[in-house]
Design an enzyme around this catalytic site. Structure first.
Site, short mmCIF file in Angstrom:
data_model
loop_
_atom_site.label_atom_id
_atom_site.label_comp_id
_atom_site.label_asym_id
_atom_site.label_seq_id
_atom_site.Cartn_x
_atom_site.Cartn_y
_atom_site.Cartn_z
N LYS A 121 9.17 -22.15 -39.86
CA LYS A 121 8.89 -20.81 -40.39
C LYS A 121 10.10 -20.27 -41.16
CE LYS A 121 9.68 -16.91 -38.61
NZ LYS A 121 9.88 -15.76 -37.72
N ASP A 139 4.27 -16.38 -39.51
CA ASP A 139 4.86 -15.62 -38.41
C ASP A 139 3.71 -15.02 -37.59
OD1 ASP A 139 3.88 -13.51 -39.91
OD2 ASP A 139 5.74 -12.36 -39.88
#
Length: 219
Positions: A121, A139
């Site tokens: 991420k 996220d």
């Protein structure tokens, strides 16, 4: 699951709602962004920005972070959750940048994930924001919105969500979609109190329809 037309509708509506969606972590170069995103794990961008305001004045380069004892760095980020672990990772990350990458943040996502404390991420955020390379960082907001709308399945892993979005969203829109979904999840489709009653996506949202039905039925 939403079809192609419905997904296009969602993307366009989110674009109308948040045309200026952007990365809210303050930074002035790729290195600062890596540090900021690493600090943001399980922590709000608002708090990270408060801490980095002074942190980025004191530490400008990887060498700066390695020039102080670990305890000093811990103290500088103490108000952030998991600060001990994050301080340790920041120093390891800086050491690796100097040893393997001439002190520069690598532009390649796979290389970036070799850095301590940098997961997929984080790497997606950095390549997208700092280097303008198309990427979707999943996220908590992106995952929640994708699943509530029905773009992805409830049981999908984070990696499956990312792959599904990459398949269903045009590549040239990956980065802006990532930011718009974050804004949509952060300010509208919140975890605890989503604004379903006034949501322009309600007509296609499986979760929103369920919530509104429960509300009408008094449950």
């Amino acid at each position: 699951m939403l079809n192609k037309t419905q997904i296009r509708f969602c993307l366009d509506k989110m674009g109308e709602m948040f045309p200026d969606a952007h990365c809210e972590l303050n930074h002035s170069n790729p290195f600062e962004l890596v540090i900021a995103v690493a600090l943001s794990a399980q922590c709000t961008d608002v708090l990270v920005n408060k801490v980095t305001k002074d942190l980025f004045q004191k530490y400008k380069t990887p060498e700066d972070y390695l020039a102080v004892p670990l305890e000093e760095l811990e103290n500088d980020i103490r108000s952030i959750g998991l600060y001990r672990n994050k301080a340790k990772n920041i120093q390891k990350l800086c050491r690796l940048l100097l040893d393997e990458y001439h002190g520069e943040v690598p532009r390649d996502r796979d290389e970036m994930t070799k850095l301590p404390g940098v997961g997929r991420k984080t790497a997606n955020v950095v390549v997208s924001v700092a280097f303008d390379i198309p990427a979707i960082a999943v996220d908590t907001h992106v995952e929640r919105v994708s699943k509530r709308l029905g773009i992805c399945r409830w049981k999908d892993s984070v990696l499956e969500v990312e792959k599904t979005l990459m398949n269903k969203v045009p590549k040239e829109e990956w980065s802006v979609t990532h930011h718009r979904m974050i804004f949509f999840g952060r300010y509208h489709c919140k975890a605890q109190s989503p604004q379903c009653g006034e949501c322009p996506l309600l007509e296609v949202c499986r979760e929103g329809k369920k919530r509104m039905k429960r509300k009408r039925d008094g449950k």
